[in-house]
Enzyme design. Structure first.
Site, PDB file in Angstrom:
ATOM      1  N   ASN A  92      50.177  98.158  78.394  1.00 38.43           N
ATOM      2  CA  ASN A  92      51.170  98.284  79.461  1.00 38.43           C
ATOM      3  C   ASN A  92      52.455  98.919  78.937  1.00 38.43           C
ATOM      4  O   ASN A  92      52.852  98.692  77.802  1.00 38.43           O
ATOM      5  CB  ASN A  92      51.461  96.907  80.078  1.00 38.43           C
ATOM      6  CG  ASN A  92      50.212  96.295  80.683  1.00 38.43           C
ATOM      7  OD1 ASN A  92      49.265  97.011  80.960  1.00 38.43           O
ATOM      8  ND2 ASN A  92      50.206  94.991  80.880  1.00 38.43           N
ATOM      9  N   HIS A 109      50.481 102.269  74.365  1.00 35.79           N
ATOM     10  CA  HIS A 109      50.675 103.440  75.218  1.00 35.79           C
ATOM     11  C   HIS A 109      52.148 103.793  75.433  1.00 35.79           C
ATOM     12  O   HIS A 109      52.482 104.498  76.366  1.00 35.79           O
ATOM     13  CB  HIS A 109      49.959 103.234  76.563  1.00 35.79           C
ATOM     14  CG  HIS A 109      48.468 103.206  76.423  1.00 35.79           C
ATOM     15  ND1 HIS A 109      47.609 102.866  77.434  1.00 35.79           N
ATOM     16  CD2 HIS A 109      47.679 103.505  75.366  1.00 35.79           C
ATOM     17  CE1 HIS A 109      46.358 102.934  76.999  1.00 35.79           C
ATOM     18  NE2 HIS A 109      46.375 103.307  75.752  1.00 35.79           N
TER      19      HIS A 109
HETATM   20  N1  APR Z   1      44.619  88.837  86.105  1.00 32.57           N
HETATM   21  C1  APR Z   1      43.788  89.371  85.155  1.00 32.57           C
HETATM   22  N2  APR Z   1      43.152  90.539  85.316  1.00 32.57           N
HETATM   23  C2  APR Z   1      43.343  91.204  86.461  1.00 32.57           C
HETATM   24  C3  APR Z   1      44.191  90.726  87.491  1.00 32.57           C
HETATM   25  C4  APR Z   1      44.837  89.477  87.269  1.00 32.57           C
HETATM   26  N3  APR Z   1      45.653  88.931  88.175  1.00 32.57           N
HETATM   27  N4  APR Z   1      44.184  91.640  88.506  1.00 32.57           N
HETATM   28  C5  APR Z   1      43.369  92.640  88.118  1.00 32.57           C
HETATM   29  N5  APR Z   1      42.855  92.385  86.893  1.00 32.57           N
HETATM   30  C6  APR Z   1      41.968  93.218  86.084  1.00 32.57           C
HETATM   31  C7  APR Z   1      40.993  94.101  86.850  1.00 32.57           C
HETATM   32  O1  APR Z   1      39.806  93.370  87.160  1.00 32.57           O
HETATM   33  C8  APR Z   1      40.731  95.227  85.857  1.00 32.57           C
HETATM   34  O2  APR Z   1      39.644  94.894  84.993  1.00 32.57           O
HETATM   35  O3  APR Z   1      42.783  94.131  85.378  1.00 32.57           O
HETATM   36  C9  APR Z   1      42.027  95.282  85.022  1.00 32.57           C
HETATM   37  C10 APR Z   1      42.899  96.504  85.269  1.00 32.57           C
HETATM   38  O4  APR Z   1      42.224  97.665  84.835  1.00 32.57           O
HETATM   39  P1  APR Z   1      42.906  99.111  84.832  1.00 32.57           P
HETATM   40  O5  APR Z   1      43.605  99.346  86.130  1.00 32.57           O
HETATM   41  O6  APR Z   1      41.883 100.095  84.425  1.00 32.57           O
HETATM   42  O7  APR Z   1      44.059  98.988  83.724  1.00 32.57           O
HETATM   43  P2  APR Z   1      43.975  99.074  82.140  1.00 32.57           P
HETATM   44  O8  APR Z   1      42.671  98.580  81.618  1.00 32.57           O
HETATM   45  O9  APR Z   1      45.213  98.445  81.622  1.00 32.57           O
HETATM   46  O10 APR Z   1      44.055 100.644  81.907  1.00 32.57           O
HETATM   47  C11 APR Z   1      44.149 101.141  80.602  1.00 32.57           C
HETATM   48  O11 APR Z   1      44.417 103.405  81.316  1.00 32.57           O
HETATM   49  O12 APR Z   1      45.380 104.631  83.001  1.00 32.57           O
HETATM   50  C12 APR Z   1      45.446 104.331  81.659  1.00 32.57           C
HETATM   51  O13 APR Z   1      47.289 104.343  80.203  1.00 32.57           O
HETATM   52  C13 APR Z   1      46.766 103.691  81.342  1.00 32.57           C
HETATM   53  O14 APR Z   1      47.265 101.720  80.046  1.00 32.57           O
HETATM   54  C14 APR Z   1      46.402 102.261  81.033  1.00 32.57           C
HETATM   55  C15 APR Z   1      44.987 102.383  80.540  1.00 32.57           C
END
Ligand code: APR
Length: 234
Positions: A92, A109
């Site tokens: 994040n 990131h």
């Molecule tokens: N608590 C825990 N997990 C949750 C919640 C919650 N309240 N709400 C959603 N999630 C989960 C979803 O099920 C999903 O698996 O959070 C995850 C979010 O996934 P992404 O949107 O893909 O985010 P992330 O994995 O952080 O993305 C990685 O990709 O776009 C790039 O650089 C950006 O840092 C980012 C990276």
């Protein structure tokens, strides 16, 4: 259940901030459904139209400030103050962990709150909340957010530090990441290969769910509360 963990790694993604109201990237209402990353989150987009890319990131700052850390963020900083070999490796960029007083935060990131001059190769803290203090460096060059965009390389020092911490982890807790973007997959496997006990907190299944020893299908704050109550950090 083991409770004498010393080297603890929390690996967090957008789902950690989701409960604070910060949108995720790929889920329902995810940022990459509304915006094409090719137009807003890569060096090519910045080179073609820097002001539009900066507007997009300024909006992310403004949106992040409308949100506050939730109880899960505070739980993590409490654990860190009790167990000083606790690290948060986060994907994040919103600075939410630091706002909850966590200190050992490795931002894979980058951060919305730093700018980079690509000409002078300097990083500038810009905590002038909301709007950027300036879009230009003193040298006259346009500043870009110090964020790892799509197709960017991760910062070498940051990877080294994260890898070191992961290799030593005896407890690895992934929270709120879809585990689709490198190095999420690599890091979880690295922790497992080095003998860490593996926990995933995510309301939904992920690509990596099968590698975990324990899966908690709850929101981040509820999952952390559960682990605290179960004595994982005693
Ligand atoms: N608590 C825990 N997990 C949750 C919640 C919650 N309240 N709400 C959603 N999630 C989960 C979803 O099920 C999903 O698996 O959070 C995850 C979010 O996934 P992404 O949107 O893909 O985010 P992330 O994995 O952080 O993305 C990685 O990709 O776009 C790039 O650089 C950006 O840092 C980012 C990276």
């Amino acid at each position: 259940m083991k409770s004498d963990f010393i080297n603890i790694v929390f690996f967090t993604g957008a789902g950690m901030s989701a409960e604070s109201g910060v949108p995720t990237y790929r889920g329902k209402g995810g940022i990459w459904h509304e915006y094409k990353w090719e137009e807003y989150a890569c060096q090519n987009a910045f080179d073609n139209n820097p002001q539009i890319v900066l507007d997009f990131h300024e909006l992310r700052r403004i949106e992040a400030l409308k949100c506050n850390p939730h109880s899960g963020h505070f739980r993590m900083s409490e654990i860190e103050s009790k167990k000083d070999k606790t690290y948060i490796i986060t994907q994040n960029i919103d600075g939410m962990h630091q706002r909850a007083a966590s200190k050992n935060v490795i931002e894979l990131h980058g951060s919305l709150w730093r700018m980079k001059c690509q000409s002078e190769k300097i990083i500038i803290d810009d905590k002038n909340f909301g709007k950027y203090s300036s879009r230009y460096c003193k040298c006259g060059n346009i500043l870009r957010p110090d964020i790892v965009w799509f197709k960017d390389m991760l910062d070498e020092y940051t990877i080294k530090k994260a890898t070191e911490v992961i290799i030593n982890a005896d407890l690895f807790i992934s929270i709120g990441t879809s585990a689709l973007v490198w190095p999420a997959a690599g890091y979880a496997n690295l922790a497992k290969d080095n003998g860490a006990y593996m926990i995933e907190i995510n309301p939904h299944n992920t690509e990596l769910s099968t590698i975990y020893d324990k899966i908690i299908r709850k929101k981040a704050s509820e999952g952390l509360e559960y682990l605290v109550n179960e004595g994982y950090f005693n």
